[in-house]
Design a protein around this motif. Structure first.
Motif, short mmCIF file in Angstrom:
data_model
loop_
_atom_site.label_atom_id
_atom_site.label_comp_id
_atom_site.label_asym_id
_atom_site.label_seq_id
_atom_site.Cartn_x
_atom_site.Cartn_y
_atom_site.Cartn_z
N THR A 13 0.83 -1.20 0.00
CA THR A 13 0.00 0.00 0.00
C THR A 13 0.87 1.25 0.00
O THR A 13 2.03 1.22 0.39
CB THR A 13 -0.92 0.04 1.24
OG1 THR A 13 -0.11 0.05 2.41
CG2 THR A 13 -1.88 -1.12 1.27
N GLU A 42 0.33 5.76 0.70
CA GLU A 42 -0.60 6.79 1.16
C GLU A 42 -1.01 7.60 -0.06
O GLU A 42 -0.17 8.18 -0.76
CB GLU A 42 0.03 7.68 2.22
CG GLU A 42 -1.00 8.64 2.78
CD GLU A 42 -0.68 9.10 4.18
OE1 GLU A 42 -0.93 10.26 4.46
OE2 GLU A 42 -0.19 8.27 4.96
N TYR A 43 -2.29 7.59 -0.37
CA TYR A 43 -2.82 8.26 -1.55
C TYR A 43 -3.97 9.14 -1.12
O TYR A 43 -5.00 8.63 -0.68
CB TYR A 43 -3.26 7.19 -2.57
CG TYR A 43 -3.65 7.71 -3.91
CD1 TYR A 43 -2.73 8.37 -4.72
CD2 TYR A 43 -4.94 7.52 -4.40
CE1 TYR A 43 -3.09 8.83 -5.97
CE2 TYR A 43 -5.30 7.97 -5.65
CZ TYR A 43 -4.37 8.63 -6.44
OH TYR A 43 -4.72 9.09 -7.67
N TYR A 44 -3.77 10.44 -1.20
CA TYR A 44 -4.77 11.42 -0.73
C TYR A 44 -5.19 11.14 0.71
O TYR A 44 -6.37 11.13 1.04
CB TYR A 44 -5.99 11.46 -1.66
CG TYR A 44 -5.67 12.05 -3.01
CD1 TYR A 44 -5.47 13.42 -3.16
CD2 TYR A 44 -5.56 11.24 -4.12
CE1 TYR A 44 -5.17 13.96 -4.40
CE2 TYR A 44 -5.25 11.78 -5.36
CZ TYR A 44 -5.06 13.15 -5.49
OH TYR A 44 -4.76 13.70 -6.72
N GLY A 45 -4.21 10.85 1.56
CA GLY A 45 -4.47 10.68 2.98
C GLY A 45 -5.00 9.32 3.39
O GLY A 45 -5.33 9.11 4.55
N THR A 46 -5.09 8.38 2.46
CA THR A 46 -5.64 7.06 2.76
C THR A 46 -4.66 5.99 2.31
O THR A 46 -4.08 6.07 1.22
CB THR A 46 -6.96 6.84 1.99
OG1 THR A 46 -7.83 7.92 2.26
CG2 THR A 46 -7.62 5.54 2.39
N GLU A 47 -4.46 4.96 3.17
CA GLU A 47 -3.64 3.82 2.76
C GLU A 47 -4.39 3.08 1.66
O GLU A 47 -5.50 2.59 1.87
CB GLU A 47 -3.38 2.88 3.95
CG GLU A 47 -2.31 3.35 4.89
CD GLU A 47 -0.93 3.43 4.27
OE1 GLU A 47 -0.51 2.48 3.58
OE2 GLU A 47 -0.26 4.46 4.46
N THR A 48 -3.79 3.02 0.49
CA THR A 48 -4.44 2.44 -0.69
C THR A 48 -3.53 1.38 -1.30
O THR A 48 -2.34 1.62 -1.49
CB THR A 48 -4.69 3.55 -1.73
OG1 THR A 48 -5.37 4.63 -1.10
CG2 THR A 48 -5.51 3.04 -2.90
N GLN A 107 -4.74 -0.37 -6.83
CA GLN A 107 -5.87 0.53 -7.05
C GLN A 107 -5.45 1.90 -7.56
O GLN A 107 -6.29 2.76 -7.78
CB GLN A 107 -6.68 0.69 -5.75
CG GLN A 107 -7.39 -0.58 -5.34
CD GLN A 107 -8.20 -0.39 -4.07
OE1 GLN A 107 -8.42 0.72 -3.59
NE2 GLN A 107 -8.67 -1.51 -3.52
#
Length: 186
Positions: A42, A44-50, A54
């Motif tokens: 994962t 960090e993508y725009y503040g979210t673990e992604t 994806q």
């Protein structure tokens, strides 16, 4: 009286255990590149673990190569760092637009190590299946105590649950054996 749906509840739980086993084994690479090895990585993508799967496309142009193409070029460096930090042990080649991951052939030592992991996943699945069997047997004993079923019904139910358990354990053994063969035949 015990209905078919009483058994199906436990059989479905065992089926889910087997599907988790298959997911876990898919993430163990067996010499050829498999996009599922990236599933747990994962960023960090725009503040979210992604998951990186994806934020880009993963393709397999050759048997031992994955190519990751991000949809947003700004994440390329972060994805590269995440792959380097992962347990894959692969250093991706960054050409500015894509990441190429070349998987080296497995050494004999690494194959043995991976085979041990496969066996552990198989054992964990068997333990989970046996725990489901124990829950089922306990539930049938409770039904007997509450006089919802007869002693004969309880014995039939326990025998049926054991048959379902045996079938699922055999399936786990086959899945593990197939994966071990896959690892050792490379």
């Amino acid at each position: 009286m015990i209905s078919k749906s009483d058994y199906n509840v436990y059989s479905d739980k065992m089926d889910k255990t087997i599907s988790v086993l298959k997911e876990n084994l898919a993430e163990i690479r067996a010499g050829r590149a498999n996009p599922s090895v990236l599933n747990k990585i994962t960023i960090e993508y725009y503040g979210t673990e992604t998951p990186i799967t994806q934020v880009g496309n993963v393709s397999v142009p050759e048997a031992r190569m994955l190519v990751f193409t991000p949809w947003d070029a700004s994440v390329l460096k972060e994805v590269e760092k995440a792959i380097q930090k992962s347990e894959l042990g692969i250093n991706p080649n960054n050409d500015g637009k894509t990441l190429k991951l070349v998987f080296p052939p497995l050494t004999e030592e690494r194959r043995i190590e991976l085979t041990k992991s496969v066996k552990k996943y198989g054992e964990d699945a068997k333990v989970a299946i046996r725990a489901i069997r124990r829950d089922a047997v306990d539930a049938f004993k409770d039904m007997k105590k509450k006089s919802e079923i007869t002693e004969d019904d309880q014995k039939v139910a326990e025998k049926e649950i054991q048959n379902i358990t045996d079938k699922h354990i055999a399936e786990v053994d086959k899945i593990v054996a197939d994966k071990e063969k896959d690892l050792m035949d490379i």
